[in-house]
Write a protein that holds these residues in place. Structure first.
Motif, PDB file in Angstrom:
ATOM      1  N   PHE A  88      34.294  35.968  29.441  1.00  0.00           N
ATOM      2  CA  PHE A  88      35.410  35.209  29.863  1.00  0.00           C
ATOM      3  C   PHE A  88      34.576  34.202  30.898  1.00  0.00           C
ATOM      4  O   PHE A  88      33.903  34.440  31.807  1.00  0.00           O
ATOM      5  N   ASN A  90      35.492  31.925  33.044  1.00  0.00           N
ATOM      6  CA  ASN A  90      35.941  31.826  34.390  1.00  0.00           C
ATOM      7  C   ASN A  90      35.173  32.948  35.437  1.00  0.00           C
ATOM      8  O   ASN A  90      35.681  32.859  36.255  1.00  0.00           O
ATOM      9  N   LEU A  91      34.578  33.826  34.719  1.00  0.00           N
ATOM     10  CA  LEU A  91      34.198  34.980  35.372  1.00  0.00           C
ATOM     11  C   LEU A  91      32.725  35.021  35.659  1.00  0.00           C
ATOM     12  O   LEU A  91      31.890  34.366  34.559  1.00  0.00           O
ATOM     13  N   ILE A  99      33.876  44.068  34.094  1.00  0.00           N
ATOM     14  CA  ILE A  99      35.220  44.058  33.282  1.00  0.00           C
ATOM     15  C   ILE A  99      35.183  45.000  31.949  1.00  0.00           C
ATOM     16  O   ILE A  99      35.907  45.667  31.385  1.00  0.00           O
ATOM     17  N   PHE A 102      35.941  48.128  32.723  1.00  0.00           N
ATOM     18  CA  PHE A 102      37.396  48.167  33.383  1.00  0.00           C
ATOM     19  C   PHE A 102      38.053  49.457  33.470  1.00  0.00           C
ATOM     20  O   PHE A 102      38.652  49.720  34.690  1.00  0.00           O
TER      21      PHE A 102
ATOM     22  N   LYS B 166      40.170  44.389  41.335  1.00  0.00           N
ATOM     23  CA  LYS B 166      40.122  44.662  39.936  1.00  0.00           C
ATOM     24  C   LYS B 166      41.334  44.007  39.371  1.00  0.00           C
ATOM     25  O   LYS B 166      41.351  43.506  38.301  1.00  0.00           O
ATOM     26  N   MET B 169      40.661  40.375  39.016  1.00  0.00           N
ATOM     27  CA  MET B 169      39.831  40.182  37.983  1.00  0.00           C
ATOM     28  C   MET B 169      40.805  40.186  36.504  1.00  0.00           C
ATOM     29  O   MET B 169      40.325  39.545  35.281  1.00  0.00           O
ATOM     30  N   ALA B 170      41.277  41.253  36.441  1.00  0.00           N
ATOM     31  CA  ALA B 170      42.115  41.471  35.191  1.00  0.00           C
ATOM     32  C   ALA B 170      43.124  40.248  34.893  1.00  0.00           C
ATOM     33  O   ALA B 170      43.163  39.647  34.022  1.00  0.00           O
ATOM     34  N   ARG B 172      42.723  37.094  36.111  1.00  0.00           N
ATOM     35  CA  ARG B 172      41.661  36.060  35.681  1.00  0.00           C
ATOM     36  C   ARG B 172      41.263  36.312  34.201  1.00  0.00           C
ATOM     37  O   ARG B 172      41.409  35.257  33.425  1.00  0.00           O
ATOM     38  N   ALA B 173      41.038  37.583  33.588  1.00  0.00           N
ATOM     39  CA  ALA B 173      40.452  37.599  32.260  1.00  0.00           C
ATOM     40  C   ALA B 173      41.878  37.486  31.290  1.00  0.00           C
ATOM     41  O   ALA B 173      41.556  36.753  30.459  1.00  0.00           O
ATOM     42  N   SER B 175      44.246  35.502  31.653  1.00  0.00           N
ATOM     43  CA  SER B 175      44.498  34.149  31.833  1.00  0.00           C
ATOM     44  C   SER B 175      43.832  33.288  30.699  1.00  0.00           C
ATOM     45  O   SER B 175      44.062  32.292  30.200  1.00  0.00           O
ATOM     46  N   ALA B 181      40.859  40.542  26.567  1.00  0.00           N
ATOM     47  CA  ALA B 181      41.199  41.669  27.585  1.00  0.00           C
ATOM     48  C   ALA B 181      41.504  42.797  27.303  1.00  0.00           C
ATOM     49  O   ALA B 181      41.326  43.559  28.022  1.00  0.00           O
ATOM     50  N   ILE B 186      42.208  46.439  29.318  1.00  0.00           N
ATOM     51  CA  ILE B 186      43.252  45.887  30.426  1.00  0.00           C
ATOM     52  C   ILE B 186      44.587  45.964  29.978  1.00  0.00           C
ATOM     53  O   ILE B 186      44.935  45.834  28.593  1.00  0.00           O
TER      54      ILE B 186
END
Lengths: 238, 297
Positions: A88, A90-91, A99, A102, B166, B169-170, B172-173, B175, B181, B186
């Motif tokens: 990702f 943007n992370l 993640i 997660f 969290k 973060m999900a 953003r992932a 997106s 994801a 997720i």
């Protein structure tokens, strides 16, 4: 551990997989080699439910994977390091690793696993706070592997981890794959780089245009003249 | 123009801008995660005002309870719209989803007209918000002060949610890469619903404050603010939350200042937003804070 039986996948009218069967035994490194477009990625995408097969079965530790949601796979110990890394961007590096874990809530073990991943890839530790989109290709591949490991997988599937990387980095990545396997993670590795893949594999399958044409141990396939000619760049037979 | 008068206008502009910002965030969040302009967002905003109105005026609830309930109901409505109008066709071509969004917008507008009636209703006036206060020579409604404060507080909360939790973060992932994801475990559908819920609840806070500020409420009251806030989101760089806030403030302050300095242009106040949109699209199509959009291959 993972058994694919007579799997057929079609995109529109075109059959990408024409009935393939293969088996991945627990604790082993199994590789699927073949040229671009042979159907290797489609096979992996079917396992994780991102592509819906037409016929065939996929079973994993006695479970029917065809009815399992993609997001549930990771809870059952299946992880995929996707083609093109797909970190990702943007992370941050740290967030990408988090993640990967997660679905887990065991903060203490997550911390331990994080240390383990950092020890496998010290470069990632240096880049903890960096946005992943700013990493080099090799670092992104390390991160993609690290992220997958953060889920504590039983079966790690990897799609072309060597793609677009310098030979030295490929060597690193393959050493890590062996190391991870030694720790008890079963590996299903998909590669165009047949030479590197077959060298570390316990078992290999050769795939051509949607069919499995050859199977054997890594050593057998490496020694096979046809494999040599087609995939290992051996020109002696010309 | 005296300094006091200027400050008065500035305060009004910031206040209006805050309302725009709250609504614009909803557009930008949904766009960020689904690459979809949720054209029903302005109407979801309108529904929130009615929810609050009925809570106080019809059911006689205390204002805080009515407002809280209205915010929750609006969040639920946002999720309902997503589940019924967008989720079933998520894999369809973009144009189908766009049409569905416009359809959802018309449905809400007409449903509101049928159920609530087409005649304007008067939003209840609550002393705490509507009383006038003097600050130096500037005399304004309490609400005009409270709106920016509430907006900034919500914005800080939202940025914390997105960057440090969290769920954030999900979001953003998702997106960036829905498939990956999913591979991470997720729940993508839940994350998308959550995004709609948050965006709609922020619009509801904006809607309630809008009702207190401009008490005449109508089933079509969401159309123009909806369009303007969409413009605000584009100006700021759609997909970027801080950008949406800047866009909202630029639009709000610009609009009020235009009327203040050039009163003869008052009739053009709505046109101002659209002219600004055209200028932005011509010279900086990605907006102020927008990133370069590269098509996914």
């Amino acid at each position: 551990m993972l058994k694919i039986d007579n799997l057929t996948v079609a995109y529109g009218g075109i059959e990408a997989l024409k009935g393939i069967s293969l088996e991945v035994e627990e604790g082993k490194i199994v590789t699927l080699v073949g040229a671009n477009g042979a159907g290797k990625s489609t096979t992996l995408r079917s396992v994780v439910g991102l592509t819906k097969p037409k016929t065939g079965t996929i079973t994993y530790m006695g479970m029917n994977l065809l009815v399992m949601k993609t997001q549930e796979m990771v809870r059952n110990g299946i992880t995929l390091v996707p083609e093109g890394r797909r970190v990702f961007p943007n992370l941050t590096v740290l967030e990408n690793l988090k993640i990967g874990a997660f679905y887990r809530n065991d903060e203490k073990n997550i911390k331990e696993d994080m240390e383990w991943v950092y020890s496998l890839f010290p470069r990632l530790k240096e880049r903890t706070w960096q946005l992943s989109g700013t990493l080099s290709g090799g670092e992104q591949q390390m991160l993609a592997v690290g992220r997958a490991l953060m889920s504590r997988p039983k079966l790690m599937m990897m799609d072309e981890p060597s793609l677009g990387l310098a030979p030295l980095i490929i060597k690193d990545i393959f050493n890590i794959i062996k190391e991870v396997n030694k720790q008890g993670v079963t590996i299903l590795l998909i590669e165009q780089n047949a030479n590197a893949a077959l060298h570390i594999a316990d078992k290999g399958y050769v795939m051509e245009t949607g069919r499995i044409t050859m199977a054997g141990s890594g050593k057998e396939l490496l020694a096979n003249p046809e494999v040599k000619k087609a995939y290992l760049g051996d020109t002696a037979h010309k | 123009m005296t300094l006091d008068l200027f400050l008065q206008h500035l305060t009004n502009g910031i206040s209006l801008g805050s309302l725009y910002a709250l609504i614009a965030i909803g557009y930008t969040m949904v766009y960020g995660i689904l690459r979809l302009i949720n054209f029903a967002h302005g109407d979801i905003f309108m529904m929130s005002v009615y929810f609050a109105f009925f809570g106080v005026a019809t059911f006689g609830m205390p204002w805080y309870a009515a407002f809280l309930l209205a915010i929750l109901l609006t969040g639920a409505l946002g999720i309902l719209v997503e589940r019924t109008a967008y989720k079933p066709i998520r894999e369809a071509p973009k144009i189908s989803i766009l049409i569905s969004a416009i359809g959802a917008s018309f449905l809400l507008e007409n449903l509101a007209t049928v159920i609530f009636g087409g005649r304007p209703k008067t939003f209840p006036q609550i002393e705490l918000f509507t009383k006038m206060v003097d600050v130096g020579a500037v005399r304004i409604q309490m609400l005009t002060f409270m709106i920016p404060v509430i907006t900034v507080a919500l914005l800080i909360g939202l940025l914390y949610l997105i960057n440090h939790t969290k769920s954030g973060m999900a979001m953003r992932a998702v997106s960036k890469d829905i498939e990956t994801a999913r591979l991470m475990g997720i729940d993508v559908n839940r994350t998308i619903s959550f995004t709609f819920g948050i965006g709609s609840m922020l619009a509801a806070v904006g809607g309630i404050m809008w009702g207190l500020k401009f008490p005449s409420i109508l089933p079509l009251m969401g159309v123009i603010p909806g369009l303007k806030c969409f413009i605000a989101a584009v100006i700021g760089g759609i997909g970027n939350i801080k950008g949406a806030v800047y866009g909202g403030f630029i639009l709000g302050v610009g609009e009020i200042m235009l009327i203040a300095f050039l009163p003869e242009l008052t009739g053009y106040r709505d046109a101002f937003a659209f002219i600004l949109l055209i200028v932005i699209l011509l010279f900086r199509p990605t907006g102020i804070m927008g990133e370069k959009i590269s098509e996914k291959v």
